[in-house]
Motif scaffolding. Structure first.
Motif, PDB file in Angstrom:
ATOM      1  N   ASP A  68       8.090   8.467   2.825  1.00 17.19           N
ATOM      2  CA  ASP A  68       6.855   9.208   2.580  1.00 17.19           C
ATOM      3  C   ASP A  68       7.110  10.649   2.155  1.00 17.19           C
ATOM      4  O   ASP A  68       6.198  11.327   1.677  1.00 17.19           O
ATOM      5  N   LEU A  69       8.332  11.134   2.327  1.00 20.00           N
ATOM      6  CA  LEU A  69       8.661  12.494   1.895  1.00 20.00           C
ATOM      7  C   LEU A  69       8.500  12.642   0.379  1.00 20.00           C
ATOM      8  O   LEU A  69       8.304  13.751  -0.118  1.00 20.00           O
ATOM      9  N   SER A  70       8.592  11.528  -0.351  1.00 17.79           N
ATOM     10  CA  SER A  70       8.471  11.575  -1.814  1.00 17.79           C
ATOM     11  C   SER A  70       7.200  10.889  -2.299  1.00 17.79           C
ATOM     12  O   SER A  70       7.128  10.446  -3.448  1.00 17.79           O
ATOM     13  N   GLY A 124       0.798  -1.218   0.000  1.00 19.42           N
ATOM     14  CA  GLY A 124       0.000   0.000   0.000  1.00 19.42           C
ATOM     15  C   GLY A 124       0.831   1.267   0.000  1.00 19.42           C
ATOM     16  O   GLY A 124       0.289   2.371  -0.095  1.00 19.42           O
ATOM     17  N   ARG A 125       2.147   1.128   0.089  1.00 15.68           N
ATOM     18  CA  ARG A 125       3.031   2.298   0.064  1.00 15.68           C
ATOM     19  C   ARG A 125       4.342   1.929  -0.622  1.00 15.68           C
ATOM     20  O   ARG A 125       5.426   2.351  -0.224  1.00 15.68           O
ATOM     21  N   GLY A 126       4.230   1.104  -1.669  1.00 19.77           N
ATOM     22  CA  GLY A 126       5.413   0.583  -2.339  1.00 19.77           C
ATOM     23  C   GLY A 126       6.216   1.656  -3.050  1.00 19.77           C
ATOM     24  O   GLY A 126       5.667   2.607  -3.609  1.00 19.77           O
ATOM     25  N   ALA A 127       7.537   1.484  -3.042  1.00 21.90           N
ATOM     26  CA  ALA A 127       8.446   2.413  -3.713  1.00 21.90           C
ATOM     27  C   ALA A 127       9.546   1.619  -4.403  1.00 21.90           C
ATOM     28  O   ALA A 127      10.180   0.756  -3.796  1.00 21.90           O
ATOM     29  N   VAL A 128       9.767   1.925  -5.678  1.00 27.17           N
ATOM     30  CA  VAL A 128      10.869   1.341  -6.437  1.00 27.17           C
ATOM     31  C   VAL A 128      11.863   2.444  -6.738  1.00 27.17           C
ATOM     32  O   VAL A 128      11.487   3.522  -7.222  1.00 27.17           O
ATOM     33  N   LEU A 155       2.226   1.817 -12.726  1.00 28.76           N
ATOM     34  CA  LEU A 155       2.033   1.397 -11.336  1.00 28.76           C
ATOM     35  C   LEU A 155       1.453   2.479 -10.440  1.00 28.76           C
ATOM     36  O   LEU A 155       1.185   2.231  -9.267  1.00 28.76           O
ATOM     37  N   GLY A 156       1.244   3.667 -10.987  1.00 28.66           N
ATOM     38  CA  GLY A 156       0.696   4.741 -10.173  1.00 28.66           C
ATOM     39  C   GLY A 156      -0.664   4.413  -9.584  1.00 28.66           C
ATOM     40  O   GLY A 156      -0.971   4.783  -8.446  1.00 28.66           O
ATOM     41  N   SER A 157      -1.492   3.698 -10.337  1.00 31.84           N
ATOM     42  CA  SER A 157      -2.826   3.355  -9.837  1.00 31.84           C
ATOM     43  C   SER A 157      -2.765   2.369  -8.678  1.00 31.84           C
ATOM     44  O   SER A 157      -3.743   2.201  -7.949  1.00 31.84           O
ATOM     45  N   ASP A 158      -1.610   1.715  -8.508  1.00 30.45           N
ATOM     46  CA  ASP A 158      -1.418   0.803  -7.379  1.00 30.45           C
ATOM     47  C   ASP A 158      -0.789   1.513  -6.178  1.00 30.45           C
ATOM     48  O   ASP A 158      -0.493   0.872  -5.165  1.00 30.45           O
ATOM     49  N   GLY A 159      -0.577   2.822  -6.313  1.00 23.06           N
ATOM     50  CA  GLY A 159       0.049   3.565  -5.224  1.00 23.06           C
ATOM     51  C   GLY A 159       1.536   3.314  -5.098  1.00 23.06           C
ATOM     52  O   GLY A 159       2.129   3.602  -4.054  1.00 23.06           O
ATOM     53  N   ILE A 160       2.156   2.788  -6.161  1.00 22.32           N
ATOM     54  CA  ILE A 160       3.591   2.498  -6.149  1.00 22.32           C
ATOM     55  C   ILE A 160       4.329   3.619  -6.877  1.00 22.32           C
ATOM     56  O   ILE A 160       3.997   3.950  -8.023  1.00 22.32           O
ATOM     57  N   THR A 161       5.312   4.209  -6.230  1.00 17.31           N
ATOM     58  CA  THR A 161       6.143   5.214  -6.879  1.00 17.31           C
ATOM     59  C   THR A 161       7.371   4.539  -7.479  1.00 17.31           C
ATOM     60  O   THR A 161       7.892   3.562  -6.945  1.00 17.31           O
ATOM     61  N   VAL A 162       7.823   5.078  -8.605  1.00 17.01           N
ATOM     62  CA  VAL A 162       9.017   4.564  -9.280  1.00 17.01           C
ATOM     63  C   VAL A 162       9.868   5.757  -9.682  1.00 17.01           C
ATOM     64  O   VAL A 162       9.438   6.591 -10.492  1.00 17.01           O
ATOM     65  N   SER A 186      23.282   8.163  -0.714  1.00 14.96           N
ATOM     66  CA  SER A 186      22.346   7.484   0.191  1.00 14.96           C
ATOM     67  C   SER A 186      21.131   8.332   0.537  1.00 14.96           C
ATOM     68  O   SER A 186      20.013   7.823   0.618  1.00 14.96           O
ATOM     69  N   GLY A 187      21.333   9.615   0.758  1.00 13.36           N
ATOM     70  CA  GLY A 187      20.224  10.480   1.151  1.00 13.36           C
ATOM     71  C   GLY A 187      19.123  10.522   0.105  1.00 13.36           C
ATOM     72  O   GLY A 187      17.929  10.515   0.429  1.00 13.36           O
ATOM     73  N   ALA A 188      19.524  10.553  -1.167  1.00 17.91           N
ATOM     74  CA  ALA A 188      18.533  10.576  -2.246  1.00 17.91           C
ATOM     75  C   ALA A 188      17.737   9.278  -2.283  1.00 17.91           C
ATOM     76  O   ALA A 188      16.527   9.278  -2.533  1.00 17.91           O
ATOM     77  N   VAL A 189      18.410   8.160  -2.016  1.00 16.95           N
ATOM     78  CA  VAL A 189      17.725   6.869  -2.004  1.00 16.95           C
ATOM     79  C   VAL A 189      16.731   6.802  -0.848  1.00 16.95           C
ATOM     80  O   VAL A 189      15.586   6.359  -1.017  1.00 16.95           O
TER      81      VAL A 189
END
Length: 253
Positions: free
Chosen positions: A234-236, A138-142, A178-185, A225-228
């Motif tokens: 959740d900041l992004s 529900g809050r996936g990030a790639v 994947l945006g409709s799945d709430g996943i950011t890439v 590392s900070g960018a990753v």
């Protein structure tokens, strides 16, 4: 937000975690509260890397992974998801260069194919294998590790540059899907980082990078590392399909 709790409770899989950038990302994510699995084709090194971080009280473990082998990818992801009890973030960091220093005429077809197989197909297959768990999160990030080389056109690095350009393009396509799945890439595009994997680069080239950056010093793993962490957090949460150059101002697209 306290940096030590930025990823509190997150479950993260990082490829290429045996050394260099992957090791740095694993340490940073774990210190930010994440439970981390690192995976690498260097089986002994990835276990050693995980053990070093675990000895510091960090929740990090290691798994074998061969990005050229779809079966290895499926097995790695299944084991990581089982070990972590789910998955909230994937960092596609692992890649190979191997063609450095060779002109487009000298580059072997087999080597070109190998670089794209690992860097492009491997990134796609890892992401695909992780999608069920990322959707369930529900809050996936790639987070895809690209490079600044396709942003300026690095000479004598054709296969690697082409592969990282493809990663940037795939990042945008996956973000749409994947945006409709709430996943950011999103993609991170480092410059020439001074790690073990770039020791083959002549000292003169490292010096040229330092001199032509707006921030005139060598780039180290912790600079990325900070960018990753930002892209995993959740900041992004309303940022997707983007490529962030992290190169000290060497390229300003």
């Amino acid at each position: 937000m306290n940096p030590t709790s930025l990823l509190q409770g997150r479950r993260v899989l990082i490829t290429g975690g045996a050394r260099g950038l992957g090791h740095a990302f694993a340490e940073a994510a774990a210190r930010a509260g994440a439970r981390v699995v690192i995976a690498d084709i260097l089986v002994e090194r990835v276990q050693q890397s995980a053990a070093e971080l675990a000895a510091q009280g960090l929740d990090v473990s290691g798994l074998p992974l061969d990005l050229a082998d779809p079966v290895s990818i499926e097995r790695c992801v299944a084991t990581a998801v089982e070990r972590l009890g789910g998955l909230d973030g994937l960092v596609n960091n692992a890649s190979i260069t191997n063609s450095g220093g060779k002109s487009c005429e000298e580059l072997e077809i087999e080597m070109f194919d190998r670089v794209l197989q690992v860097n492009v197909r491997g990134t796609w297959l890892m992401t695909r294998a992780c999608l069920p768990a990322l959707r369930q999160s529900g809050r996936g990030a790639v987070v895809n590790l690209a490079s600044d080389t396709p942003l300026w056109g690095a000479p004598n690095l054709l296969a690697y540059t082409a592969s990282k350009g493809a990663v940037i393009a795939m990042t945008r396509s996956l973000a749409r899907e994947l945006g409709s799945d709430g996943i950011t890439v999103n993609a991170i595009a480092p410059g020439l980082v001074e790690v073990e994997a770039t020791q083959y680069v002549p000292a003169a080239r490292h010096q040229l990078y330092r001199e032509q950056r707006a921030l005139q010093r060598g780039q180290v793993a912790d600079d990325v590392s900070g960018a990753v962490l930002f892209a995993l957090s959740d900041l992004s949460r309303f940022i997707t399909g983007q490529t962030l150059p992290v190169n000290g101002g060497f390229v300003m697209p």
